[in-house]
Design an enzyme around this catalytic site. Structure first.
Site, short mmCIF file in Angstrom:
data_model
loop_
_atom_site.label_atom_id
_atom_site.label_comp_id
_atom_site.label_asym_id
_atom_site.label_seq_id
_atom_site.Cartn_x
_atom_site.Cartn_y
_atom_site.Cartn_z
N GLU A 1 3.36 -15.24 24.53
CA GLU A 1 4.00 -16.56 24.45
C GLU A 1 5.45 -16.52 24.89
O GLU A 1 6.01 -17.52 25.32
CB GLU A 1 3.93 -17.09 23.00
N HIS B 1 -14.81 4.25 24.91
CA HIS B 1 -16.23 4.18 25.23
C HIS B 1 -16.63 2.80 25.74
O HIS B 1 -17.80 2.47 25.81
CB HIS B 1 -17.06 4.59 24.01
N LYS C 1 -3.56 -29.03 23.78
CA LYS C 1 -3.50 -29.99 22.67
C LYS C 1 -3.58 -31.42 23.20
O LYS C 1 -4.31 -32.25 22.66
CB LYS C 1 -2.19 -29.82 21.89
#
Ligand code: PA5
Length: 436
Positions: free
Chosen positions: A287, A308, A422
């Site tokens: 951010e 792995h 948003k």
């Protein structure tokens, strides 16, 4: 007291020229941060949180934590992004790995997390777990208007009031929010909840050393004074420009590597309890730096587990990656590989060794292989996984982030991109005021 050790010898030579060239810029970026002359300088309150933390605030947090610990089997910490990741990172790192599978004990509630997703089943299953249980809520939102925690709080508040009664529920809810603004502040005032303030000049992802992180960490039974001491020592260690300032060195090196084409940084641990510390770190750097078409992509892996799965990519994939390893020097518990008479699994050669010795050799072997494969390796060693070291790490990474963001030429303290989803979501949901 210096306890974390930053080792850059297996990384710096990959971008030696850029690293040299960035020296002055790293000094300048540190000064810009310390003097408060850069972009986002109204969000620098986190810089002095450890050294200027009022003792009476710490005492009040400990008293609230003690009250919740005494009265609850579960405490649900509601928040998203910077309003929960720091607490979860520390609580997860300091807990027994199988904590979730032990029943809560008197005065030792389990800390659970909600409001950091909108998973319907997650919320319903959490509420089912809390049916008939004594629980409390810490609801955290700086803006006081974030949708995810608002939904979780509405549901859990209603459940708590039904189970405990409205009066008792009031004393089991603590709100951490802005001093004046937002729906949560208004609700807390109207309902009479105990509240804590998130300072105006501290952004969400830099707020773990405010009540946002400190209260849930204290509720989980950890020593917040030690956490703050570690951070305060790191604050002192990273104050002035020097080749010994670990935050400045880290910021300078990751920018040098970025200029050399290393666009991805993976934070690596060899202790699964650091998994959520990586989540906190990813938010902090993602951010703060990912803007204006720039920024290192922060990713994380848990080793040896992910050797792995992601190991192949890291060893042989596109050479645009570097790694920063957090290594814990000493585990807390003595535990060794036993001898076995038949040795069918062929591991008697390890018998008598601490399991951690195998882990450390896996770490060294990985470093050598990755370095050979063109992956620069930055190593940060902490002595033990405890409050003090985590406090040091938190402040180190925050400071490194501020310096690094300024070196990159972005404002590390805003997050304009977070609003995009948003706005669309509100339009799609026909939220009043968002219908166009
Ligand atoms: O770092 C940030 O600012 C964000 O991640 C916020 O912490 C997150 O969006 C939650 O915001 P709020 O605390 O206002 O609910």
């Amino acid at each position: 007291m210096k306890t974390i050790n930053l080792d850059i010898q297996h990384a710096v030579y990959f971008a030696e020229k850029q690293y040299e060239a960035l020296k002055d810029e790293s000094v300048k970026a540190l000064a810009t941060l310390e003097e408060g002359t850069g972009a986002g300088n109204d969000f620098l309150g986190w810089l002095r949180l450890p050294s200027e933390m009022p003792a009476d605030l710490v005492e009040r947090i400990e008293a609230t934590a003690a009250r919740l610990r005494q009265n609850c089997e579960y405490v649900v910490c509601i928040g998203i992004g910077g309003s929960y990741l720091g607490a979860k990172a520390v609580n997860y790192a300091l807990a027994d790995s199988f904590d979730d599978f032990y029943a809560p004990k008197p005065n030792e509630p389990k800390v659970l997390y909600a409001g950091q997703n909108i998973g319907q089943d997650y919320t319903a299953q959490l509420q089912k777990l809390l049916e008939g249980k004594k629980f409390g809520i810490i609801v955290i939102s700086k803006s006081g208007t974030t949708t995810e925690p608002a939904i979780a709080f509405r549901l859990l508040k209603e459940q708590l009031e039904k189970q405990a009664g409205k009066d008792a529920a009031k004393d089991l809810i603590v709100a951490i929010t802005d001093a004046n603004k937002g729906a949560l502040r208004q609700m807390a005032t109207e309902e009479g909840y105990e509240t804590y303030v998130i300072p105006d000049n501290v952004g969400g992802r830099f707020s773990v050393l405010t009540p946002v992180g400190l209260l849930p960490i204290a509720v989980a039974g950890h020593d917040i004074k030690k956490l703050l001491n570690g951070a305060a020592d790191m604050e002192r260690e990273t104050l002035h420009p020097s080749d010994e300032n670990p935050a400045q060195v880290y910021a300078r090196l990751r920018n040098a590597l970025y200029q050399d084409g290393k666009k991805i940084e993976i934070l690596v641990n060899f202790d699964p309890r650091l998994q959520y510390f990586s989540e906190w770190w990813k938010q902090l750097y993602g951010e703060s730096e990912g803007k204006d078409g720039k920024g290192i992509f922060p990713a994380s892996v848990n080793f040896t587990t992910d050797l792995h799965s992601m190991g192949q990519w890291i060893q042989d994939g596109e050479r645009t990656i570097f790694e920063t390893v957090i290594s814990v020097r000493k585990p807390a518990i003595d535990h060794r590989v036993p001898m076995n008479a038949s040795d069918l699994d062929g591991i008697n050669y390890l018998a008598g060794k601490q399991i951690d010795e195998v882990n450390k050799m896996a770490e060294l072997g990985t470093l050598m292989a990755h370095e050979d494969g063109g992956v620069p390796n930055i190593r940060i060693e902490i002595p033990t996984l405890d409050e003090y070291s985590l406090g040091q790490l938190i402040y180190f990474f925050e400071k490194g982030c501020g310096i690094s963001g300024y070196m990159l030429g972005v404002n590390p303290f805003n997050q304009p991109g977070v609003e995009a989803y948003k706005k669309n979501m509100f339009k799609l949901l026909k939220k009043p005021g968002y219908t166009d």
